[in-house]
Design a protein around this motif. Structure first.
Motif, PDB file in Angstrom:
ATOM      1  N   PHE A 110      47.558  47.501  33.906  1.00  0.00           N
ATOM      2  CA  PHE A 110      48.021  46.755  35.081  1.00  0.00           C
ATOM      3  C   PHE A 110      47.930  47.620  36.340  1.00  0.00           C
ATOM      4  O   PHE A 110      47.448  47.174  37.392  1.00  0.00           O
ATOM      5  CB  PHE A 110      49.467  46.299  34.859  1.00  0.00           C
TER       6      PHE A 110
ATOM      7  N   THR B 105      44.353  48.154  37.399  1.00  0.00           N
ATOM      8  CA  THR B 105      43.730  46.921  37.893  1.00  0.00           C
ATOM      9  C   THR B 105      44.276  46.512  39.254  1.00  0.00           C
ATOM     10  O   THR B 105      43.519  46.237  40.193  1.00  0.00           O
ATOM     11  CB  THR B 105      43.950  45.779  36.885  1.00  0.00           C
ATOM     12  N   GLU B 106      45.603  46.483  39.369  1.00  0.00           N
ATOM     13  CA  GLU B 106      46.231  45.939  40.571  1.00  0.00           C
ATOM     14  C   GLU B 106      46.425  46.966  41.681  1.00  0.00           C
ATOM     15  O   GLU B 106      46.404  46.614  42.860  1.00  0.00           O
ATOM     16  CB  GLU B 106      47.588  45.327  40.197  1.00  0.00           C
ATOM     17  N   VAL B 107      46.634  48.223  41.315  1.00  0.00           N
ATOM     18  CA  VAL B 107      46.899  49.253  42.326  1.00  0.00           C
ATOM     19  C   VAL B 107      45.637  50.051  42.655  1.00  0.00           C
ATOM     20  O   VAL B 107      45.288  50.247  43.821  1.00  0.00           O
ATOM     21  CB  VAL B 107      48.024  50.203  41.861  1.00  0.00           C
TER      22      VAL B 107
ATOM     23  N   ASN C  59      42.622  49.155  41.645  1.00  0.00           N
ATOM     24  CA  ASN C  59      41.517  48.202  41.798  1.00  0.00           C
ATOM     25  C   ASN C  59      40.299  48.579  40.948  1.00  0.00           C
ATOM     26  O   ASN C  59      39.152  48.457  41.378  1.00  0.00           O
ATOM     27  CB  ASN C  59      41.108  48.092  43.276  1.00  0.00           C
TER      28      ASN C  59
ATOM     29  N   LYS D  71      38.410  47.288  38.314  1.00  0.00           N
ATOM     30  CA  LYS D  71      38.249  46.043  37.564  1.00  0.00           C
ATOM     31  C   LYS D  71      36.887  45.902  36.905  1.00  0.00           C
ATOM     32  O   LYS D  71      36.710  45.099  35.998  1.00  0.00           O
ATOM     33  CB  LYS D  71      38.472  44.849  38.499  1.00  0.00           C
TER      34      LYS D  71
END
Length: 382
Positions: A256, A259-261, A263, A265
């Motif tokens: 997580f 992916t979210e912090v 980036n 992906k």
């Protein structure tokens, strides 16, 4: 011929041992008991072993074992009993809190029993100046032991007892020397022990510091588990599995975060055509490997803990490689079992087929990783 061998495990008890041993000698001589006293010291910084050695020079019935690289009460008691010559073997703490005056009475009671315990909960017994909280903790620990183990006495937490040599020789091979309460080991490893309790009032320590700490509570729970369930499922494996479960959450958090912090992906690594993990997945996996290594090192395999920087680097490399092997095992078993289910049982499990297959893969990978890490990363022996 020695009738009675008394083991005194010590650590930083120099002031107490110089008082206790002369009192014991006087007591035994007064009651015509042929005895030997074996002091087993874990290399006390305060020189307890040196004080005991000076006493042994004046009396050949006193023996001293100085253990430079071993620690722990249970292993000290076992080592002392293995070297003892008496038909009756006893244990007493060096801190003067056990009432040595009841030892002759305990020896008389041993003639008709296998084991005799100095007890705080029977007639003439008591906890002395213990506060309410400590009394309740002791009673709770006793209740837990009586629920889990076939214990025939009311004070299994006592560290003051004597037993016949035959009982020791029968149970000694089964005892976990890393255990905390050695009496629990004797009582819990064999059913049908004839035991008797002799009351005494627990005295207040005069010299030195108490060994009571939060780690003792943890060690007690560990000892109970090992005695009750250890022969079925190793405690080390349970701890390893708990660490693995924690690692799953760390893995998900890492994915997580990446992916979210961060980036991350895009797909960056391909192991197999059917398995294309993103960099975020790899990041989460490596973060969980790191956390699992740290937890296993300080908890699961703590007695073989790696301490030096270089030692930890090589240890982590081994652990990482084994984790990759485990991942390959998990994915291979998942893939193979899923194909088998879809081929031979296409309608039995439906959408749960992939989860069942993955669970089987996780199960086999966990056992494989545990075996490899225990024998190669930490070289652990149970």
């Amino acid at each position: 011929m020695t009738d009675f061998s008394l083991i005194i495990p010590t650590f930083n008890e120099s002031k107490n041992i110089s008082i206790l041993i002369p009192k014991l000698i006087s007591l035994f001589e007064k009651n015509n008991i042929k005895f030997e006293i074996i002091v087993v010291d874990d290399d006390s910084p305060d020189g307890t072993w040196r004080v005991a050695k000076e006493l042994s020079i004046r009396d050949e019935r006193i023996h001293v074992i100085r253990r430079a690289n071993k620690k722990g009460l249970s292993s000290a008691v076992i080592e002392g009993m293995e070297l003892a010559k008496g038909n009756a073997l006893g244990v007493i703490d060096a801190d003067m809190q056990h009432d040595e005056s009841i030892l002759p009475k305990m020896l008389i009671a041993l003639k008709e029993n296998d084991l005799v315990v100095g007890s705080r909960v029977v007639e003439e017994g008591g906890y002395g100046e213990w506060g309410f909280v400590r009394r309740m903790m002791s009673k709770a620990a006793t209740l837990l032991a009586r629920i889990l183990l076939p214990i025939p006495i009311g004070d299994p937490m006592s560290g003051f007892f004597i037993l016949k040599r035959e009982l020791f020789e029968e149970i000694a091979p089964l005892i976990n020397p890393r255990g905390f309460k050695i009496l629990l080991e004797f009582l819990g490893r064999k059913k049908g022990i004839r035991a008797k309790e002799i009351g005494y009032v627990f005295r207040t320590r005069i010299h030195g510091e108490t060994k009571m700490s939060s780690s003792i509570i943890q060690n007690y729970i560990v000892a109970l588990y090992d005695i009750r369930f250890g022969k079925y499922i190793s405690l080390t494996f349970v701890k390893y599995s708990i660490t693995g479960v924690i690692g799953i959450f760390v893995n998900l958090f890492g994915q997580f975060f990446a992916t979210e912090v961060l980036n991350l992906k895009e797909t960056g690594i391909i192991y197999q055509s059917y398995f294309k993990p993103s960099i975020a997945v790899v990041f989460g996996f490596e973060l969980s490997v790191l956390s699992n290594y740290i937890l296993n090192n300080i908890w699961t395999f703590n007695e073989f803990k790696k301490t030096g920087a270089l030692d930890n680097i090589f240890g982590f490399i081994k652990f990482n490689l084994i984790s990759v092997i485990g991942l390959i095992i998990q994915l291979s078993v998942w893939r193979l079992s899923l194909e088998i289910i879809q081929m031979y049982f296409p309608n039995m499990f439906g959408s749960f087929s992939t989860y069942i297959s993955n669970l089987l893969g996780i199960f086999l990978a966990t056992f494989g990783n545990y075996f490899l890490n225990k024998n190669f990363t930490w070289r652990y022996s149970e």
